[in-house]
Design a protein around this motif. Structure first.
Motif, PDB file in Angstrom:
ATOM      1  N   VAL A  35      13.601 -21.273  40.861  1.00  0.00           N
ATOM      2  CA  VAL A  35      14.165 -20.471  39.776  1.00  0.00           C
ATOM      3  C   VAL A  35      13.379 -20.721  38.485  1.00  0.00           C
ATOM      4  O   VAL A  35      12.934 -19.787  37.807  1.00  0.00           O
ATOM      5  N   GLN A  47      17.038 -25.569  39.776  1.00  0.00           N
ATOM      6  CA  GLN A  47      16.209 -25.368  40.964  1.00  0.00           C
ATOM      7  C   GLN A  47      14.754 -25.014  40.623  1.00  0.00           C
ATOM      8  O   GLN A  47      14.491 -24.172  39.759  1.00  0.00           O
ATOM      9  N   ILE A  69      22.088 -23.605  39.146  1.00  0.00           N
ATOM     10  CA  ILE A  69      21.013 -22.671  39.503  1.00  0.00           C
ATOM     11  C   ILE A  69      19.759 -22.975  38.680  1.00  0.00           C
ATOM     12  O   ILE A  69      18.639 -22.966  39.201  1.00  0.00           O
ATOM     13  N   GLU A 129      23.334 -23.665  46.968  1.00  0.00           N
ATOM     14  CA  GLU A 129      22.388 -24.700  47.393  1.00  0.00           C
ATOM     15  C   GLU A 129      21.253 -24.127  48.268  1.00  0.00           C
ATOM     16  O   GLU A 129      20.322 -24.829  48.607  1.00  0.00           O
ATOM     17  N   ASP A 130      21.323 -22.831  48.563  1.00  0.00           N
ATOM     18  CA  ASP A 130      20.293 -22.220  49.419  1.00  0.00           C
ATOM     19  C   ASP A 130      19.078 -21.799  48.588  1.00  0.00           C
ATOM     20  O   ASP A 130      18.863 -20.635  48.258  1.00  0.00           O
ATOM     21  N   GLN A 131      18.261 -22.791  48.255  1.00  0.00           N
ATOM     22  CA  GLN A 131      17.158 -22.557  47.316  1.00  0.00           C
ATOM     23  C   GLN A 131      16.124 -21.565  47.858  1.00  0.00           C
ATOM     24  O   GLN A 131      15.554 -20.784  47.099  1.00  0.00           O
ATOM     25  N   ILE A 170      17.436 -18.070  47.393  1.00  0.00           N
ATOM     26  CA  ILE A 170      17.476 -17.739  45.967  1.00  0.00           C
ATOM     27  C   ILE A 170      16.058 -17.440  45.469  1.00  0.00           C
ATOM     28  O   ILE A 170      15.833 -16.477  44.732  1.00  0.00           O
ATOM     29  N   GLY A 171      15.117 -18.217  45.928  1.00  0.00           N
ATOM     30  CA  GLY A 171      13.710 -17.989  45.559  1.00  0.00           C
ATOM     31  C   GLY A 171      13.246 -16.609  45.986  1.00  0.00           C
ATOM     32  O   GLY A 171      12.598 -15.886  45.209  1.00  0.00           O
TER      33      GLY A 171
END
Ligand code: CDP
Ligand code: CDP
Length: 237
Positions: free
Chosen positions: A111, A108, A105, A54-56, A59-60
């Protein structure tokens, strides 16, 4: 016009997209783009880095730094080779663990934005057949030919079971597989950004009862028909 045609193939899990797309690519001499492999690669990376899904923001950032290479397979039976920062993850991105996380994933914004950018770049000169969930609706909305490939859940689960058995898995629960497929379809169809959906101008092929060869041939026939129509239009104008 030097632009080479683009074929877009979309549809749910297990419809036969990868298998058929590879063959059409081989027979028509088009580049093959497996966009699902890209979402799987990012998912693998996030799991490796132990970033909460959930840590967008994290991840970005991670995606912007990564080197992702897709190397076309030299046979239509083999999947595209996928490298992340030089490491071969072709097999690793197909595990049930990655499969169970990939839809979350892929939903998002950061992503999708980055991967769609890469996909458009790959297709900029055309001559590409790309498969995924949002190719005809979002990545290549002007594709010359759009196909929506589908089959009943039961048939798709049966195919995936056979795939797993061929890979040496002894006990595969087809009911559980059907549920997982259905869950992933729902997640992919109900997300806000670029959900799985048949484009208005896509041709639907329901592949229950059709062989790989039949589906491949149908798409190739449609492609030549589309090209002939395009030429017809050109002479009128
Ligand atoms: O081969 P399979 O049908 O199992 O899936 P895939 O094509 O490898 O795609 C894996 C996942 O990536 C899908 O379930 C979607 O969540 C995501 N995906 C997407 O969101 N958009 C695409 N264009 C392709 C895949
Ligand atoms: O890429 P996608 O998830 O849509 O499906 P796939 O991985 O290409 O296909 C799943 C399995 O169905 C493969 O083992 C194919 O050989 C098989 N298949 C089939 O039995 N009959 C078809 N008409 C198409 C695919």
């Amino acid at each position: 016009n030097q632009h080479q045609p683009i074929i877009a193939i979309d549809g749910p899990a297990g419809a036969g997209k990868s298998t058929v797309t590879r063959r059409v690519a081989e027979q028509l001499g088009l580049l093959y783009l497996d966009t699902g492999a890209m979402y799987r690669a990012v998912t693998w990376l996030v799991m490796q880095a132990k970033i909460p899904i959930e840590d967008q923001a994290k991840i970005g950032d991670l995606i912007k730094e990564v080197q992702l290479d897709l190397i076309p397979a030299d046979s239509p039976e083999l999947p595209t080779k996928v490298l992340i920062n030089g490491q071969d993850v072709t097999q690793a991105i197909r595990t049930p663990e990655v499969t169970s996380q990939v839809s979350a994933i892929a939903a998002q914004a950061a992503v999708r934005q980055e991967l769609v950018r890469l996909q458009k770049y790959f297709g900029a000169r055309g001559g590409v057949i790309a498969e995924g969930r949002d190719i005809g609706t979002n990545v290549f909305p002007d594709a010359e030919l759009k196909i929506f490939l589908t089959a009943t859940v039961a048939e798709r689960a049966r195919r995936r079971t056979q795939d797993l058995k061929n890979l040496g898995h002894q006990s595969v629960d087809i009911e559980q597989l059907a549920q997982e497929i259905q869950k992933r379809d729902e997640q992919d169809s109900n997300r806000v950004i670029a959900p799985l959906k048949k484009a208005d101008d896509a041709i639907e092929i329901i592949t229950d009862g059709l062989t790989i060869e039949q589906v491949t041939q149908q798409i190739i026939d449609l492609y030549w028909r589309r090209k002939a129509e395009g030429r017809g239009k050109g002479t009128q104008n």
